[in-house]
Design an enzyme around this catalytic site. Structure first.
Site, PDB file in Angstrom:
ATOM      1  N   GLU A 115      36.666  43.981  86.445  1.00  0.00           N
ATOM      2  CA  GLU A 115      37.650  44.056  85.734  1.00  0.00           C
ATOM      3  C   GLU A 115      37.792  44.999  84.777  1.00  0.00           C
ATOM      4  O   GLU A 115      38.868  46.012  84.247  1.00  0.00           O
ATOM      5  CB  GLU A 115      36.907  42.870  84.729  1.00  0.00           C
ATOM      6  N   SER A 116      36.651  46.058  84.830  1.00  0.00           N
ATOM      7  CA  SER A 116      36.970  47.016  83.507  1.00  0.00           C
ATOM      8  C   SER A 116      36.512  47.873  84.103  1.00  0.00           C
ATOM      9  O   SER A 116      35.732  49.060  83.405  1.00  0.00           O
ATOM     10  CB  SER A 116      36.301  46.707  81.955  1.00  0.00           C
TER      11      SER A 116
END
Length: 459
Positions: A115-116
């Site tokens: 995700e990040s």
């Protein structure tokens, strides 16, 4: 025999009907994923956090060309995996502890890799933010506050709780972790429509047979690729950083307004390290009215409390002002004895803005007699050559801003430039570059001019 001849065709018709008109639920049950393959020695406690993560793997393994591609991709970028893993070290114990408490698969602790890249300040083009990349609306649905003062999508504790709530709901809704993960990325409504479409086309409504956008189709393979590497890093020539199977941070609550810089100094932490645990705050001050949650490394709590007890100055060097809409900024600055530039800089206002358009302004307080210093808890009066270090309520960076023109230069974006590379080059942070240039995303365009703080440049 006559009765058997009459009944047999009827039985065949019923069986054919069952085969032809299978319900979506039946089709889902007909899909049996391959078991998660792992060999774990459970006779000894986990050696470290990575070992603990491996022991909790329970999502079926996914195999295929996309998994092979992404596994090879990550294996070919060991420095990127190392950087993500180092970032993860601050949050991994808390996340895995929560997963274990809820009885959830520990593969979910690897989801922020996808995700990040385990960056709590990550911001996507769709305005998804934080470790778990919540878009604003979903964040609000899961009670992550987003206002002028703070954005809890970036808070590692609040966002983890929200993400695990959401993932648990999606699994209960879908009954399948692949579909739940696809829903986390694409939305449960979109996945449900794709499942219905698969059924109408005589396909099984399972992840591998859904018609999905490329990002979602690659989503679970990316997670599986990270899982493959964490499961057997030596196979892929990857060295994982040491992450102890013990809490890295804890949370304390304070009932007084406090500057971020002061809190970091009281904890005797570099401000970048402090912000890595407390990235939710949009402003340089945390308001007591918000009951701020302060995340501190476990070994810094006693130091922080000891320093706080002996602190003689102001905890906050800012005032909060609520202007009337359209009120002159120049008049506001004059009434508080500061320059218009100082007011604009303190509130990230453009040079062309002359009137107040926001409900709240921060006013930098002028240095006063009550500003004072303290001896830090780490100061040893019995040392042969004691070095007295002090914390002041007006942080050095703020003092420079009040008393002198800030050192600002511009950088013209070239091909290959990223916010991360520029932050390293100019000895600053990605968050500082975003705020200084009012950037809503991390995307840069060749020829774009960015303001960068300071004059120190790394070659």
């Amino acid at each position: 025999m006559k009765i058997l001849r009459l009944i047999l065709p009827l039985i065949l018709v019923l069986l054919a009907g069952c085969a032809t008109h299978r319900t979506p639920t039946d089709q889902r049950q007909a899909y049996v994923a391959e078991d998660t393959s792992r060999t774990v020695d459970l006779t000894h406690p986990p050696r470290d956090m990575w070992d603990r993560v491996r022991r909790g793997f329970s999502i079926p393994n996914l195999h295929g060309e996309r998994v092979d591609y992404w596994t090879d991709y990550y294996a070919a970028h060991p420095q990127s995996v190392l950087l993500m893993s180092q970032r993860a070290g601050k949050y991994l114990y808390y996340i895995v502890d929560e997963l274990n408490r809820r009885g959830l698969p520990t593969e979910l602790a690897l989801l922020p890799f996808v995700e990040s890249a385990y960056d709590p300040n990550a911001l996507s083009r769709s305005q998804a933010s934080g470790l778990w990349q919540f878009i604003p609306s979903t964040g609000l649905h899961y009670k992550l506050q987003q206002d002028w003062w703070r954005d809890q999508r970036r808070d590692p504790v609040a966002s983890t709780q929200a993400a695990l709530d959401y993932l648990s709901y999606l699994y209960d809704f879908q009954g399948d972790w692949y579909l739940a993960l696809a829903s986390y990325n694409w939305g449960e409504g979109a996945v449900k429509r794709a499942m219905d479409k698969a059924v109408s086309n005589d396909k099984l409504p399972i992840y591998t047979q859904l018609d999905m956008p490329d990002e979602t189709r690659n989503y679970v393979p990316k997670l599986q690729a990270i899982k493959n590497i964490i499961a057997r890093p030596e196979k892929y020539g990857i060295t994982l950083p040491q992450v102890s199977n013990s809490p890295y941070f804890t949370t304390v609550h304070k009932s007084r307004d406090m500057d971020i810089a002061v809190a970091a100094a009281l904890a005797e932490m570099p401000i970048d390290d402090f912000r890595a645990l407390n990235p939710a705050y949009n402003r340089p001050v945390m308001l007591a009215a918000h009951n701020p949650a302060l995340h501190l490394p476990l070994d810094k709590v006693a130091v922080f409390n000891s320093n706080l007890e002996t602190y003689t100055g102001r905890l906050s060097s800012w005032q909060v002002m609520h202007p009337k809409r359209g009120q002159s900024l120049a008049a506001i600055a004059k009434s508080y004895g500061i320059t218009l530039d100082q007011l604009r800089q303190a509130n990230n206002l453009g040079s062309r803005q002359t009137q107040a358009k926001v409900a709240t302004l921060l006013i930098p307080a002028a240095p006063g007699a009550e500003d004072g210093g303290i001896r830090l808890a780490s100061y040893d009066p019995d040392a042969d050559k004691p070095s007295l270090r002090q914390v002041r309520t007006t942080p050095p960076a703020r003092t420079a801003r009040l008393n002198a023109a800030p050192s600002i230069r511009t950088h013209t974006i070239r091909k290959g430039d990223t916010l991360y590379s520029l932050a390293r080059r100019y000895n600053t942070s990605v968050d500082a570059l975003r705020k200084l240039n009012n950037l809503k995303s991390s995307s840069l365009s060749t020829g774009q001019r960015l303001r960068v703080p300071g004059t120190d440049v790394q070659s």
